[in-house]
Motif scaffolding. Structure first.
Motif, PDB file in Angstrom:
ATOM      1  N   LEU A 281      -3.896 -19.121   2.740  1.00 23.07           N
ATOM      2  CA  LEU A 281      -2.772 -18.289   2.321  1.00 23.07           C
ATOM      3  C   LEU A 281      -2.107 -17.621   3.513  1.00 23.07           C
ATOM      4  O   LEU A 281      -0.898 -17.363   3.506  1.00 23.07           O
ATOM      5  N   GLN A 282      -2.883 -17.356   4.554  1.00 19.60           N
ATOM      6  CA  GLN A 282      -2.349 -16.702   5.746  1.00 19.60           C
ATOM      7  C   GLN A 282      -1.481 -17.637   6.586  1.00 19.60           C
ATOM      8  O   GLN A 282      -0.690 -17.173   7.404  1.00 19.60           O
ATOM      9  N   THR A 283      -1.644 -18.935   6.388  1.00 23.90           N
ATOM     10  CA  THR A 283      -0.895 -19.903   7.201  1.00 23.90           C
ATOM     11  C   THR A 283       0.444 -20.273   6.572  1.00 23.90           C
ATOM     12  O   THR A 283       1.183 -21.090   7.121  1.00 23.90           O
ATOM     13  N   THR A 284       0.754 -19.701   5.430  1.00 22.08           N
ATOM     14  CA  THR A 284       2.036 -19.971   4.769  1.00 22.08           C
ATOM     15  C   THR A 284       2.875 -18.698   4.733  1.00 22.08           C
ATOM     16  O   THR A 284       2.403 -17.606   5.002  1.00 22.08           O
ATOM     17  N   ASP A 285       4.128 -18.871   4.402  1.00 24.57           N
ATOM     18  CA  ASP A 285       5.028 -17.724   4.298  1.00 24.57           C
ATOM     19  C   ASP A 285       4.973 -17.087   2.908  1.00 24.57           C
ATOM     20  O   ASP A 285       5.605 -16.062   2.665  1.00 24.57           O
ATOM     21  N   LYS A 286       4.221 -17.697   2.008  1.00 22.80           N
ATOM     22  CA  LYS A 286       4.138 -17.199   0.639  1.00 22.80           C
ATOM     23  C   LYS A 286       3.323 -15.905   0.581  1.00 22.80           C
ATOM     24  O   LYS A 286       2.264 -15.792   1.201  1.00 22.80           O
ATOM     25  N   THR A 287       3.835 -14.938  -0.134  1.00 26.24           N
ATOM     26  CA  THR A 287       3.073 -13.719  -0.355  1.00 26.24           C
ATOM     27  C   THR A 287       1.996 -13.983  -1.403  1.00 26.24           C
ATOM     28  O   THR A 287       2.148 -14.864  -2.250  1.00 26.24           O
ATOM     29  N   TRP A 288       0.912 -13.238  -1.336  1.00 25.33           N
ATOM     30  CA  TRP A 288      -0.156 -13.422  -2.318  1.00 25.33           C
ATOM     31  C   TRP A 288      -0.732 -12.072  -2.730  1.00 25.33           C
ATOM     32  O   TRP A 288      -0.521 -11.062  -2.067  1.00 25.33           O
ATOM     33  N   SER A 289      -1.424 -12.082  -3.845  1.00 26.81           N
ATOM     34  CA  SER A 289      -1.900 -10.838  -4.444  1.00 26.81           C
ATOM     35  C   SER A 289      -3.380 -10.946  -4.790  1.00 26.81           C
ATOM     36  O   SER A 289      -3.942 -12.036  -4.890  1.00 26.81           O
ATOM     37  N   MET A 290      -4.006  -9.782  -4.989  1.00 31.28           N
ATOM     38  CA  MET A 290      -5.433  -9.758  -5.287  1.00 31.28           C
ATOM     39  C   MET A 290      -5.758  -8.587  -6.205  1.00 31.28           C
ATOM     40  O   MET A 290      -5.199  -7.491  -6.060  1.00 31.28           O
ATOM     41  N   ALA A 291      -6.648  -8.831  -7.159  1.00 32.47           N
ATOM     42  CA  ALA A 291      -7.152  -7.775  -8.047  1.00 32.47           C
ATOM     43  C   ALA A 291      -8.652  -7.657  -7.877  1.00 32.47           C
ATOM     44  O   ALA A 291      -9.371  -8.658  -7.843  1.00 32.47           O
ATOM     45  N   ASP A 292      -9.138  -6.427  -7.771  1.00 35.00           N
ATOM     46  CA  ASP A 292     -10.560  -6.123  -7.583  1.00 35.00           C
ATOM     47  C   ASP A 292     -11.039  -5.387  -8.825  1.00 35.00           C
ATOM     48  O   ASP A 292     -10.805  -4.188  -8.982  1.00 35.00           O
ATOM     49  N   LEU A 293     -11.714  -6.102  -9.719  1.00 36.83           N
ATOM     50  CA  LEU A 293     -12.153  -5.536 -10.988  1.00 36.83           C
ATOM     51  C   LEU A 293     -13.591  -5.050 -10.856  1.00 36.83           C
ATOM     52  O   LEU A 293     -14.482  -5.820 -10.506  1.00 36.83           O
ATOM     53  N   GLY A 294     -13.803  -3.775 -11.164  1.00 39.10           N
ATOM     54  CA  GLY A 294     -15.093  -3.162 -10.881  1.00 39.10           C
ATOM     55  C   GLY A 294     -15.156  -2.830  -9.406  1.00 39.10           C
ATOM     56  O   GLY A 294     -16.086  -3.201  -8.694  1.00 39.10           O
ATOM     57  N   CYS A 295     -14.151  -2.088  -8.928  1.00 44.30           N
ATOM     58  CA  CYS A 295     -13.909  -1.955  -7.482  1.00 44.30           C
ATOM     59  C   CYS A 295     -14.976  -1.159  -6.746  1.00 44.30           C
ATOM     60  O   CYS A 295     -15.138  -1.333  -5.531  1.00 44.30           O
ATOM     61  N   GLY A 296     -15.702  -0.259  -7.443  1.00 49.91           N
ATOM     62  CA  GLY A 296     -16.709   0.526  -6.744  1.00 49.91           C
ATOM     63  C   GLY A 296     -16.095   1.313  -5.602  1.00 49.91           C
ATOM     64  O   GLY A 296     -15.193   2.124  -5.792  1.00 49.91           O
ATOM     65  N   SER A 297     -16.529   1.039  -4.378  1.00 51.64           N
ATOM     66  CA  SER A 297     -16.011   1.740  -3.197  1.00 51.64           C
ATOM     67  C   SER A 297     -14.630   1.256  -2.784  1.00 51.64           C
ATOM     68  O   SER A 297     -14.005   1.837  -1.898  1.00 51.64           O
ATOM     69  N   GLY A 298     -14.145   0.158  -3.382  1.00 55.93           N
ATOM     70  CA  GLY A 298     -12.837  -0.395  -3.041  1.00 55.93           C
ATOM     71  C   GLY A 298     -12.871  -1.364  -1.879  1.00 55.93           C
ATOM     72  O   GLY A 298     -11.826  -1.810  -1.399  1.00 55.93           O
ATOM     73  N   ILE A 299     -14.061  -1.754  -1.452  1.00 57.47           N
ATOM     74  CA  ILE A 299     -14.193  -2.547  -0.231  1.00 57.47           C
ATOM     75  C   ILE A 299     -13.508  -3.908  -0.331  1.00 57.47           C
ATOM     76  O   ILE A 299     -12.874  -4.367   0.631  1.00 57.47           O
ATOM     77  N   LEU A 300     -13.576  -4.576  -1.474  1.00 59.18           N
ATOM     78  CA  LEU A 300     -12.954  -5.891  -1.610  1.00 59.18           C
ATOM     79  C   LEU A 300     -11.431  -5.780  -1.588  1.00 59.18           C
ATOM     80  O   LEU A 300     -10.745  -6.603  -0.966  1.00 59.18           O
ATOM     81  N   ALA A 301     -10.904  -4.771  -2.264  1.00 61.47           N
ATOM     82  CA  ALA A 301      -9.450  -4.561  -2.260  1.00 61.47           C
ATOM     83  C   ALA A 301      -8.953  -4.231  -0.854  1.00 61.47           C
ATOM     84  O   ALA A 301      -7.917  -4.741  -0.408  1.00 61.47           O
ATOM     85  N   ILE A 302      -9.687  -3.391  -0.149  1.00 64.73           N
ATOM     86  CA  ILE A 302      -9.315  -3.037   1.218  1.00 64.73           C
ATOM     87  C   ILE A 302      -9.338  -4.277   2.107  1.00 64.73           C
ATOM     88  O   ILE A 302      -8.437  -4.498   2.924  1.00 64.73           O
TER      89      ILE A 302
END
Length: 287
Positions: A141-162
């Motif tokens: 995803l980083q090698t393209t110009d396309k934007t991408w999104s992410m959801a962290d369900l059960g985020c706890g400390s938020g580490i995956l979202a960060i």
């Protein structure tokens, strides 16, 4: 906040994890000591009654954890965790500590997550595995110009979202059932210079997703995953990825079977000790 604690032989670590798996009113933390065959087992409880019940069953001791004790508790935190060639997860708290970590690991992104309230510092097998999968999934995803999104369900400390925000996701959202976890996740997002990440208090069993994400990570207990599969799969964008964790090995077969019935197509399963992480996508509806 009350904490029950006890020293135990390290060979019983998996048994302690299994014993407290699925509990919603207590959070388990296991501390390893390098070169020793002993672990410290701690369970953080919101009420003294719950902590005393654990003490009555297993022995050990109970103490009240005052707010001013968090810094001392963090001093017992585990060493920095390296994730691929990308991240170092550490328990730095202050700007000075974060700056020191950046200086120690100049070629990696730092994610600082203090060990507050035991909501996870990334060292548990479930979180660490999803972090590695997230890094791998973000590369194309980083090698393209396309934007991408992410959801962290059960985020706890938020580490995956960060982590997703640091990997270049343009829209990142996390949620948790526990309001304290949401508050701490917001604090961690600010600490890690990812203030645009949004967090909400939501019960995923009652959640009705109004949009989709390119990557959805759900690090939740197996019974919640099984009940929430319809919502989870609806939240994944076409061609997107669903990552599941928090599943004990003994529960994985039934959990993944429930996912398959709901339309989850498993592409990869990773087992670390007693824990299983699965990655896949939502089945495309037949025309």
């Amino acid at each position: 906040m009350f904490v029950w604690s006890k020293l135990s032989a390290s060979r019983w670590a998996d048994a302690w994890e299994e014993r407290f798996a699925g509990t919603t009113d207590a959070t388990l933390v296991i501390t390893n000591f390098p070169g020793r065959q002993t672990i410290r087992v701690e369970v953080y409880c919101t009420t003294q009654k719950r902590a005393n019940a654990i003490q009555k069953q297993f022995g050990g001791s109970v103490r009240e954890l005052k707010n001013q004790n968090w810094a001392a508790h963090a001093s017992q935190a585990p060493p920095p965790l390296k994730v691929r060639e990308t991240f170092v997860i550490c328990t730095a708290r202050t700007p000075a500590e974060v700056a020191k970590a950046k200086k120690s690991f100049p070629s990696r992104e730092i994610i600082a997550v203090p060990a507050d309230m035991a909501f996870g510092t990334g060292h548990h097998a479930t979180t660490a595995t999803v972090l590695r999968l997230l890094v791998d999934a973000a590369k194309p995803l980083q090698t393209t110009d396309k934007t991408w999104s992410m959801a962290d369900l059960g985020c706890g400390s938020g580490i995956l979202a960060i982590a997703a925000a640091k990997l270049g996701a343009s829209h990142v959202w996390g949620c948790d059932y526990d309001p304290a976890a949401v508050r701490i996740a917001k604090e961690n997002a600010a600490r890690n210079d990812t203030p645009k990440v949004r967090f909400s208090q939501i019960d995923v069993l009652k959640w009705q997703p109004k949009r989709t994400w390119d990557i959805v990570a759900a690090n939740i207990f197996h019974d919640v995953l099984e009940a929430a599969f319809p919502q989870l799969l609806r939240s994944v964008a076409p061609g997107g990825i669903l990552m599941l964790s928090g599943i004990m090995k003994s529960q994985a077969k039934d959990c993944l079977a429930a996912g398959k019935r709901a339309g989850f197509v498993v592409e990869k399963v990773i087992t670390k000790g007693k824990w299983v992480t699965a990655m896949g996508h939502a089945q495309t509806a037949k025309k």
